[in-house]
Design an enzyme around this catalytic site. Structure first.
Site, PDB file in Angstrom:
ATOM      1  N   LYS A 111      11.430  11.672 -15.859  1.00  0.00           N
ATOM      2  CA  LYS A 111      10.249  12.528 -15.717  1.00  0.00           C
ATOM      3  C   LYS A 111       9.990  13.352 -16.961  1.00  0.00           C
ATOM      4  CE  LYS A 111       9.870  13.077 -10.720  1.00  0.00           C
ATOM      5  NZ  LYS A 111       9.763  14.062  -9.623  1.00  0.00           N
ATOM      6  N   LYS A 153       7.562  -2.355  -7.162  1.00  0.00           N
ATOM      7  CA  LYS A 153       7.386  -1.544  -5.968  1.00  0.00           C
ATOM      8  C   LYS A 153       5.934  -1.107  -5.803  1.00  0.00           C
ATOM      9  CE  LYS A 153       9.441   2.464  -4.835  1.00  0.00           C
ATOM     10  NZ  LYS A 153      10.425   3.554  -4.673  1.00  0.00           N
ATOM     11  N   LYS A 171       2.228   4.836  -6.014  1.00  0.00           N
ATOM     12  CA  LYS A 171       1.002   5.620  -6.192  1.00  0.00           C
ATOM     13  C   LYS A 171       0.623   5.706  -7.662  1.00  0.00           C
ATOM     14  CE  LYS A 171       3.461  10.038  -6.242  1.00  0.00           C
ATOM     15  NZ  LYS A 171       4.605  10.101  -5.406  1.00  0.00           N
TER      16      LYS A 171
HETATM   17  P1  AMP Z   1       7.222   8.819  -3.489  1.00  0.00           P
HETATM   18  O1  AMP Z   1       5.820   8.434  -3.140  1.00  0.00           O
HETATM   19  O2  AMP Z   1       7.794   7.969  -4.586  1.00  0.00           O
HETATM   20  O3  AMP Z   1       7.385  10.305  -3.724  1.00  0.00           O
HETATM   21  O4  AMP Z   1       8.129   8.475  -2.239  1.00  0.00           O
HETATM   22  C1  AMP Z   1       8.062   9.168  -1.006  1.00  0.00           C
HETATM   23  C2  AMP Z   1       8.898   8.419   0.013  1.00  0.00           C
HETATM   24  O5  AMP Z   1       8.346   7.120   0.280  1.00  0.00           O
HETATM   25  C3  AMP Z   1      10.352   8.178  -0.430  1.00  0.00           C
HETATM   26  O6  AMP Z   1      11.209   8.368   0.684  1.00  0.00           O
HETATM   27  C4  AMP Z   1      10.359   6.735  -0.890  1.00  0.00           C
HETATM   28  O7  AMP Z   1      11.619   6.137  -0.734  1.00  0.00           O
HETATM   29  C5  AMP Z   1       9.296   6.093   0.013  1.00  0.00           C
HETATM   30  N1  AMP Z   1       8.632   5.006  -0.713  1.00  0.00           N
HETATM   31  C6  AMP Z   1       7.797   5.129  -1.788  1.00  0.00           C
HETATM   32  N2  AMP Z   1       7.335   3.913  -2.203  1.00  0.00           N
HETATM   33  C7  AMP Z   1       7.888   2.990  -1.380  1.00  0.00           C
HETATM   34  C8  AMP Z   1       7.809   1.564  -1.286  1.00  0.00           C
HETATM   35  N3  AMP Z   1       7.058   0.832  -2.118  1.00  0.00           N
HETATM   36  N4  AMP Z   1       8.516   0.954  -0.310  1.00  0.00           N
HETATM   37  C9  AMP Z   1       9.271   1.665   0.550  1.00  0.00           C
HETATM   38  N5  AMP Z   1       9.394   3.012   0.513  1.00  0.00           N
HETATM   39  C10 AMP Z   1       8.716   3.679  -0.427  1.00  0.00           C
END
Ligand code: AMP
Ligand code: TRP
Length: 349
Positions: free
Chosen positions: A118, A211, A214
């Site tokens: 980051k 993956k 966002k």
């Molecule tokens: P983030 O959007 O990266 O802050 O992730 C928020 C939560 O969503 C975390 O617990 C991640 O592990 C889960 N998460 C984010 N992207 C994915 C994805 N593509 N597949 C599964 N879980 C996800």
């Protein structure tokens, strides 16, 4: 208030306030958290103090806190069963974070890979908060003496750090901890990560090896919780595939990341296994499967989307839910943090 000698089983997790939740968040985190509330005491926190470790537009941050709260409730999180609140309303998090800042070692934080990612190249210009981020996360968990922490794979290192901090606190203050009546010298439990692993890794619709995220520039790569039925159908319709029909067995998904991902998404949405999905669609063309997947995705996500919008139309009600959650959270955290302050040698007012 008397604290139990041994911490009782308690789940804690945090989510960043971001308005752009997608199918990966839904299947990988939200659905799992909702499931856990039926079998465990759960505390779920919108981590707004973590959010400002990177600059946020103040107006957008307020909206994002409400938006993520609405999304979790829409996905089935029941504020009467679980505690749902935003971090900055319970000042015990900040208070305990300071104490833990004095327990954690620079050498430990220097190893955190997420900070390096980051902060990027210009590390000198990163905020001190971004560096101390994992200590605040440890405080979030330990302020409730939580025992189980559901997180994504990427948070594993932070959880290990939390355990190291808890262990060092227990060691550094063992005499005071025993004197305070904790006979085995353990004040903070070492929380267990509940890793929501690769089984629920939802991949990009444009590239089955990446993956769903966002931060991916192409909106076609993900299904957002705010997408309407037409958009969902269009995105699935255009999702990348390969030229072969769907296989009959799970083993044949090997080396076919896009097929594997779409089958996995179907299985997760239908609450079944990939094998069962292939038993139904194996041997068929992608076009048939995609049509069924679109229908299923719309059927599952449309009610969540509608409920989220309904909740967001009344922000004052969301604010009330968060305020009630904060009061409940504080009732648990206050006696724990008060005791921690006493253990380190602060005088009570
Ligand atoms: P983030 O959007 O990266 O802050 O992730 C928020 C939560 O969503 C975390 O617990 C991640 O592990 C889960 N998460 C984010 N992207 C994915 C994805 N593509 N597949 C599964 N879980 C996800
Ligand atoms: N760092 C976590 C993430 O980015 C969010 C988080 C903050 C958290 N505090 C927490 C998760 C405490 C679990 C427990 O996903």
């Amino acid at each position: 208030m008397q604290l139990p000698q041994k911490p009782t089983p308690r789940v804690f997790s945090g989510m960043q306030p971001t308005g752009n939740l997608h199918l990966g968040n839904y299947l990988g985190a939200m659905v799992r958290w909702v499931e856990m509330q039926n079998s465990h005491e759960c505390i779920y926190c919108v981590v707004d103090m973590h959010a400002i470790t990177l600059w946020q537009d103040p107006g957008e941050l307020k909206q994002a806190i409400r938006s993520v709260t609405a999304a979790y409730i829409a996905a089935g999180l029941d504020p009467d069963k679980s505690i749902l609140f935003n971090q900055s309303q319970v000042y015990e998090h900040a208070e305990l974070a300071w104490i833990l800042n004095c327990v954690a070692r620079l050498g430990w934080l220097n190893r955190m890979t997420q900070f390096k990612e980051k902060a990027g190249k210009d590390r000198e210009n990163a905020s001190v908060g971004l560096y101390a981020y994992p200590v605040l996360m440890a405080a979030d968990i330990l302020a409730y003496r939580a025992t189980h922490v559901p997180v994504g794979e990427d948070q594993k290192q932070h959880l290990e750090l939390c355990r190291d901090i808890a262990q060092k606190f227990n060691n550094d203050f063992s005499a005071a901890i025993r004197a305070a009546g904790f006979e085995d010298g353990t004040f903070f439990p070492l929380p267990e990560p509940v890793i929501m692993g690769p089984a629920t890794r939802v991949m990009s619709l444009r590239d089955g090896t990446k993956k769903m995220s966002k931060s991916e520039p192409s909106d076609m790569s993900r299904i957002n919780l705010t997408d309407d039925a037409d958009t969902i159908a269009r995105k699935i319709g255009r999702a990348k595939t390969d030229p072969h029909p769907l296989p009959e067995s799970e083993a044949e998904l090997e080396g076919r990341p896009e097929a594997d991902n779409l089958v996995g998404i179907y299985a997760a949405l239908a609450d079944t296994s990939k094998a069962a999905v292939l038993a139904k669609f194996g041997g068929g063309q992608f076009s048939t499967f995609k049509a069924a997947l679109s229908e299923l995705a719309v059927a599952r996500l449309a009610p969540v989307n509608a409920e989220m919008n309904r909740l967001l139309a009344d922000p004052a009600e969301i604010d009330r839910i968060l305020a009630t959650g904060a009061r409940k959270a504080q009732a648990i955290a206050a006696p724990i943090v008060t005791r921690a302050k006493d253990i380190v040698g602060f005088l009570r007012s």
